[in-house]
Design a protein around this motif. Structure first.
Motif, PDB file in Angstrom:
ATOM      1  N   LYS A 124       1.472   3.921  10.244  1.00 34.64           N
ATOM      2  CA  LYS A 124       2.498   3.080   9.617  1.00 34.64           C
ATOM      3  C   LYS A 124       3.204   2.216  10.660  1.00 34.64           C
ATOM      4  N   CYS A 133      -2.577  -4.759   8.772  1.00 29.41           N
ATOM      5  CA  CYS A 133      -2.677  -4.011   7.504  1.00 29.41           C
ATOM      6  C   CYS A 133      -4.067  -4.183   6.892  1.00 29.41           C
ATOM      7  N   GLN A 169       3.965   0.741   3.560  1.00 29.36           N
ATOM      8  CA  GLN A 169       3.824  -0.287   4.596  1.00 29.36           C
ATOM      9  C   GLN A 169       2.590  -1.145   4.349  1.00 29.36           C
TER      10      GLN A 169
END
Length: 302
Positions: A124, A133, A169
């Motif tokens: 995260k 991501c 996240q």
């Protein structure tokens, strides 16, 4: 046999050395921006990422996770600015996403759920922009945290909270939102919320456990909130997936939990803004009364 024993002893000794070094980094960098900067200037991210690639020793991995976290959070109250974001990007450049995803997949949660939780938290803290991501999803990290939430995490509040926070996240990145929907993300989050909501409602549940269980729910609702932002399809799916009922139940049972109340207010706002058709679905619940109560009980947060 002697050679094998010697190799095993050397490997064990090496893991202990790695763990000890990472513990020092974590301790020195915690709440000390100058130390964080000095370590990053010395490229400490490279050997730390190598730990996740090369070691399976629990102590070494746990210590490396602690060091990653210490270096990627802005926790020094004496400094007006933090280099946390830059540090996280440096970890990503060093290969943190594939290394952490591999460690997360290869570490059995039933053996050490707290270690898997630490790996999820480290992941995260390094996934700080869309590119990272997206890479995390491509490396299987997104699917892995959902897999854990559907399985072993429901038996451990700490693991569930860490996985949900990691997913939250990753859900902040628009390209990942359809992937979460396709991977049954909404039903998974609703299930986790129900499991820990039921436990918090048990008569014998201690106040500390209740806070822990509600903390899991807060992260799940936060993920749903992110899934509705800039993603109308996500907002449209909430009614059919039972999200509204789960969130309203959480608000009702955790009236004094600031995190749950704030996350719920934001979720309901996003769900309606992105999909006005959700208004009658929400108004059919006790949402209005609970929203007014949240504003009264937590005026700063809500």
């Amino acid at each position: 046999a002697s050679s094998s024993s010697s190799s095993s002893s050397s490997s064990s000794s090496g893991a202990r050395g790695v763990a000890a070094a990472a513990v020092v980094v974590a301790a020195a960098a915690t709440k000390n921006e100058a130390c964080k900067g000095a370590f990053m200037k010395a490229s400490v991210e490279k050997p730390l990422v190598a730990v996740f690639r090369e070691h399976t020793d629990g102590a070494a991995l746990r210590a490396a996770c602690a060091a990653v976290r210490a270096l990627t959070v802005g926790d020094d109250p004496r400094e007006p600015a933090s280099g946390a974001f830059t540090h996280s990007r440096a970890f990503a450049k060093a290969g943190a996403a594939p290394a952490l995803c591999a460690a997360l997949k290869n570490t059995p949660p039933q053996d050490d759920p707290s270690l898997v939780a630490s790996l999820a938290v480290a992941l995260k803290h390094t996934a700080v922009n869309d590119e990272i991501c997206k890479e995390t999803a491509e490396e299987g990290g997104l699917h892995r945290v959902l897999e854990l939430l559907r399985g072993e995490a429901t038996g451990h509040a700490g693991l569930a909270k860490s996985c949900a926070a990691c997913l939250r996240q990753l859900a902040g990145s628009d390209p990942n939102k359809p992937l979460i929907v396709e991977d049954n993300g909404f039903p998974t989050l609703v299930h986790v919320m129900r499991v820990f909501g039921d436990r918090a409602g048990d008569k014998g549940c201690s106040d500390a456990d209740k806070r822990s269980y509600h903390g899991v729910q807060e992260q799940c609702i936060g993920t749903m909130t992110a899934m509705c932002l800039r993603f109308p399809e996500g907002a449209a799916r909430c009614g059919a997936e039972g999200c509204f009922d789960a969130v309203i139940d959480a608000m009702s049972s955790a009236k004094m939990h600031k995190g749950v109340q704030r996350a719920s207010c934001m979720f309901l706002r996003n769900a309606v803004v992105r999909n006005p058709e959700n208004k009658p679905l929400i108004l059919a619940t006790a949402a209005e009364e609970l929203l007014r109560l949240a504003k009264k009980n937590h005026p700063k947060e809500c």
